[in-house]
Write an enzyme that holds these catalytic residues in place. Structure first.
Site, PDB file in Angstrom:
ATOM      1  CG  HIS A  67      -1.991  -1.074   1.156  1.00  0.00           C
ATOM      2  ND1 HIS A  67      -2.548  -1.561   0.002  1.00  0.00           N
ATOM      3  CD2 HIS A  67      -2.579  -1.792   2.168  1.00  0.00           C
ATOM      4  CE1 HIS A  67      -3.429  -2.506   0.290  1.00  0.00           C
ATOM      5  NE2 HIS A  67      -3.455  -2.679   1.590  1.00  0.00           N
ATOM      6  CG  HIS A 110      -7.630  -0.623   2.402  1.00  0.00           C
ATOM      7  ND1 HIS A 110      -8.344  -1.368   3.316  1.00  0.00           N
ATOM      8  CD2 HIS A 110      -6.583  -1.391   2.032  1.00  0.00           C
ATOM      9  CE1 HIS A 110      -7.737  -2.531   3.488  1.00  0.00           C
ATOM     10  NE2 HIS A 110      -6.667  -2.576   2.725  1.00  0.00           N
ATOM     11  CD  GLU A 124      -8.064  -3.819  -0.322  1.00  0.00           C
ATOM     12  OE1 GLU A 124      -6.868  -3.531  -0.507  1.00  0.00           O
ATOM     13  OE2 GLU A 124      -8.400  -4.763   0.396  1.00  0.00           O
TER      14      GLU A 124
HETATM   15  C1  GLA Z   1      -5.182  -5.392   1.965  1.00  0.00           C
HETATM   16  C2  GLA Z   1      -4.273  -6.533   1.948  1.00  0.00           C
HETATM   17  C3  GLA Z   1      -4.395  -7.263   3.237  1.00  0.00           C
HETATM   18  C4  GLA Z   1      -4.098  -6.362   4.397  1.00  0.00           C
HETATM   19  C5  GLA Z   1      -4.983  -5.167   4.346  1.00  0.00           C
HETATM   20  C6  GLA Z   1      -4.616  -4.153   5.399  1.00  0.00           C
HETATM   21  O1  GLA Z   1      -6.475  -5.803   1.923  1.00  0.00           O
HETATM   22  O2  GLA Z   1      -4.495  -7.394   0.874  1.00  0.00           O
HETATM   23  O3  GLA Z   1      -3.532  -8.357   3.251  1.00  0.00           O
HETATM   24  O4  GLA Z   1      -2.766  -5.954   4.346  1.00  0.00           O
HETATM   25  O5  GLA Z   1      -4.902  -4.566   3.087  1.00  0.00           O
HETATM   26  O6  GLA Z   1      -4.559  -4.692   6.673  1.00  0.00           O
END
Ligand code: GLA
Length: 336
Positions: free
Chosen positions: A96, A166, A301
């Site tokens: 991210h 997110h 996402e």
């Molecule tokens: C995304 C990732 C997860 C986790 C979340 C945040 O969804 O795919 O594995 O890292 O973000 O906690």
């Protein structure tokens, strides 16, 4: 965030009583208030009661993720034969956007009646990425209860980009999302290893717990003895959305039978990470003093596939000077 920088909060509202609040720190959606089938309004996203919560704990609640949402293996990728090393913040991987991703920066806000424009200039070298990247996000809310998120970016050097939001949804608001019914219009997903990095394969969902072509509760198969579910502790997988890229089309629906709330997702993106809140463990106490236990929220996402820069068979995430990155995602709220 730097000392002295001010965080502003903005409200988008419509004639249906829907209200969305967004802060310019991380472009975070802090609340989405929508009615249930009896008209009762409730906040259907996870988050914190105060800014302090967002500053100290990062689960990416409601945040904009970039420059590259999701993981890049080892934080490394090659572009035109040159190896780039990004910040690593998820074991040995980049997640991210790195240590200070777009979820942790102050965006310049420009509020209109029914829309909020957020702008951020990510400097050449930030978190290891090449090129000055100029990003604009447009959040807007229509009277049809469409929360529309439009993403734009340009660069002055070849670079990679993958932007998403997110938000963690919980349409019931008081218990886990395991009874939420999910539909995802996909024929394949990208299987992962036990560090959640795609193997590179596009695997058919047919006959697996990943098949959400007809509405299925999240809890129905989440504890199946399946290597993919074990690797992630539940669902945390990228779905290869049907009908390709760049067409705004419906890709998923979530229905909560008790409240009647429906969330429909439309996007121009080729993929969507369906995450069932597996890392939540009750240690974060969120809004209204509620501990966010495992599976208390779900994320949809919309994105390019994780680790695309290391998989030539995945749709490209390269952005070049003169090109404009443009994607749209709509979160549509209704009842039934
Ligand atoms: C995304 C990732 C997860 C986790 C979340 C945040 O969804 O795919 O594995 O890292 O973000 O906690």
């Amino acid at each position: 965030m730097l000392p002295g920088q001010e965080v502003q909060i903005f409200t988008l509202s419509n004639n249906q009583g829907v209200e969305v609040r967004i802060i310019n720190y991380g472009g975070i959606i802090v609340s989405i208030n929508v009615p249930d089938r009896n008209g009762k309004i409730a906040d259907v996203v996870l988050g914190h009661d105060s800014l302090a919560g967002y500053l100290t704990r990062s689960c990416y609640f409601g945040a904009l993720c970039g420059r590259y949402a999701n993981r890049i293996a080892g934080g490394r990728f090659r572009l035109h034969g040159v190896e780039h090393q990004l910040a690593t913040n998820n074991g040995s991987h980049h997640l991210h956007g790195g240590l200070r991703g777009f979820d942790k920066v102050i965006w310049i806000a420009d509020a209109r009646d029914d829309a909020l424009k957020l702008a951020y200039l990510s400097r050449d070298g930030e978190e290891g990425y090449p090129g000055n990247l100029s990003v604009t996000i447009n959040y807007s809310l229509t009277d049809d209860n469409d929360l529309r998120i439009e993403y734009f970016a340009t660069t002055d050097k070849d670079t990679i980009i993958n932007l998403t939001n997110h938000s963690y949804f919980n349409l019931a608001t008081t218990r886990t999302v395991l009874d939420h019914q999910v539909t995802i219009h996909a024929d394949a997903f990208t299987p992962i290893d036990d560090t959640l990095i795609p193997t590179g394969e596009l695997r058919s969902i047919a006959g697996t717990p990943m098949d959400f072509n007809s509405a299925t509760t999240i809890g129905a198969r989440i504890n199946t003895d399946d290597l993919q579910l074990r690797n992630a502790g539940g669902y945390d997988h990228n779905f290869v959305l049907r009908a390709g890229e760049n067409i705004l089309r419906e890709v998923a629906e979530v229905y909560e039978p008790d409240t009647g709330r429906v969330l429909t997702v439309l996007t121009t993106q080729p993929g969507m990470q369906f995450y069932s809140g597996n890392f939540l463990n009750g240690s974060i106490v969120g809004k209204n003093g509620r501990p966010y236990i495992k599976h208390f929220g779900l994320c949809l996402e919309t994105q390019h596939f994780p680790d695309s820069p290391n998989h030539p068979n995945f749709p490209s995430t390269v952005l070049r000077p003169g090109e404009r990155y443009h994607h749209v995602t709509v979160f549509k709220f209704s009842v039934r």
